[in-house]
Design an enzyme around this catalytic site. Structure first.
Site, PDB file in Angstrom:
ATOM      1  CG  ASN A 210      -0.193  -0.121   2.511  1.00  0.00           C
ATOM      2  OD1 ASN A 210       0.620   0.723   2.830  1.00  0.00           O
ATOM      3  ND2 ASN A 210      -0.453  -1.190   3.266  1.00  0.00           N
ATOM      4  CE  LYS A 342      -9.363  -3.468  15.106  1.00  0.00           C
ATOM      5  NZ  LYS A 342      -8.724  -3.438  13.836  1.00  0.00           N
TER       6      LYS A 342
END
Ligand code: FMN
Length: 400
Positions: A210, A342
């Site tokens: 990416n 998270k």
């Protein structure tokens, strides 16, 4: 840089490297420091007083007995009192010998003896002068007294000898000054930073990755280390300069990064996940290059990589955890979900659609959300400035 409004006393002695001292002065002034220069008589043989006067926009001091118009006090005492840091660059073997032996027969050596600020010596001399037991003993004496002596470099020297003795470059000297003046508010803390992209191999020559450059994570790691932390930086492949950190771990794939994070998580006090690990990897790795002769459509099947943040969130004890989010839609809503799911203490939302922000850019535009869901939009700034701001916020939120 932490040099703005800092009072820096720059001592210049009579060595050939004196020609680089105006650049040190200039770099410091450009960062907003107030620089005053003391030159030895010999230094004036190598570089002019006028150069420093022009660069620093301050009087240049050379003579212990001259009366300086703005300075009714005794120069060597008042200059020593004035300085936040006293840097001697270049420092000749002769001046180092005077410093080590308490000789104060000129303005520079007398100011050294009267110093009350941190002192940094940047030696520059011929290899044989440097390796002479007298110089070595003088430098050791000064080190034992807590004076910082920067290393010299090996190169072809001005005298045509090849060896150690070359002065550090002005940019490196300014970096060291900046480092010494910087607040050490993360002293002894273990900071784990991840940065950069990961690459997921398809075959020996092809991979998926990416646009992450690693710049944000590297800036955070470097800044935390400068503030006294022991930084472990786990980095995917990047094309940028590796920062000076306590431990640098180079990884390639998301699985590698996952493994490295798990191994280094337990001892961390602060965890900053600025990397962009791939969510998926090709299900099959082709050990031979895939031939174009296969023809027709070529399909790659993917499988999920482990969710690194989620895995460590489950193991979280005392760690302060910061995540990054790069979303292209519903940024805030998605970031809020990630914050809770998270178990993060803070999430930094990259505004990837803004100009001068996100991947590759040297600047960034972000929104910071803390665990109480307070939202703060941060204006565009360099990633280095943003790293400082994020660490300030972490420091404020963590009760060390
Ligand atoms: C061309 C030339 C270059 C010199 N370069 C150095 C040098 O790089 N380092 C050093 O310690 N001395 C060097 N010296 C010797 C110093 O100038 C000499 O030791 C002097 O006394 C230093 O005085 P100061 O410490 O008061 O500035 C050089 C001398 C000359 C003539």
């Amino acid at each position: 840089m932490e040099l703005k409004n800092k009072k820096i006393l720059l001592g210049v002695t009579g060595g050939i490297a004196a020609y680089k001292a105006p650049e040190i002065c200039s770099l410091l002034c450009k960062q907003g420091a107030n620089v005053k220069v003391i030159m030895t008589e010999t230094a004036k043989q190598f570089v002019s007083k006028l150069t420093f006067q022009t660069m620093s926009r301050n009087l240049v001091y050379t003579d212990m007995f001259e009366e300086y118009p703005q300075n009714a006090e005794i120069s060597h005492i008042s200059l020593a009192k004035w300085a936040d840091i006293f840097v001697i660059a270049p420092a000749s073997a002769n001046s180092i010998a005077k410093f080590a032996n308490g000789i104060s027969d000129n303005l520079l050596s007398a100011t050294f003896l009267a110093a009350r600020s941190p002192v940094m010596i940047v030696p520059a001399m011929n290899t044989f002068m440097l390796n002479n037991p007298a110089t070595e003993a003088n430098m050791n004496t000064l080190k034992e007294r807590g004076i910082a002596i920067l290393a010299t470099q090996s190169d072809l020297l001005a005298c045509n000898d090849v060896g150690n003795g070359k002065m550090l470059e002005p940019t490196e000297i300014v970096e060291e000054i900046d480092n010494r003046l910087r607040k050490k508010d993360l002293l002894g803390k273990n900071v784990l930073v991840t940065a950069g992209p990961t690459i997921e191999a398809i075959d020996p020559v092809r991979y998926l990755t990416n646009y992450s450059s690693g710049k944000m994570g590297y800036a955070l790691a470097e800044e935390a280390e400068k503030r006294g932390a022991n930084v472990t930086l786990i980095s995917g492949p990047t094309a940028i300069k590796k920062p000076k950190v306590s431990k640098f771990i180079s990884v390639v794939s998301s699985l590698d990064m996952y493994q490295a994070v798990l191994e280094n998580f337990v001892n961390a006090d602060i965890v900053i996940k600025a990397a962009a690990p791939a969510d998926y990897r090709p299900k099959v790795y082709h050990s031979q290059k895939i031939k174009k002769e296969i023809g027709g459509e070529f399909k790659i099947e993917f499988e999920r990589n482990p969710d690194i943040l989620k895995s460590v969130a489950a193991k979280k004890r005392h760690q302060f955890m910061v995540g990054f989010a790069a979303e292209s839609e519903n940024e805030l809503a998605n970031a809020m979900t990630k914050l809770t799911a998270k178990n993060l203490d803070m999430i930094i939302v990259n505004n990837i659609k803004a100009e001068n922000a996100g991947f590759q850019s040297d600047t960034n535009v972000v929104t910071i959300i803390d665990k109480h869901k307070n939202i703060e939009n941060i204006e565009e700034m360099t990633k280095i400035e943003l790293a400082k701001l994020i660490l300030d916020k972490i420091k404020k939120a963590v009760a060390f």
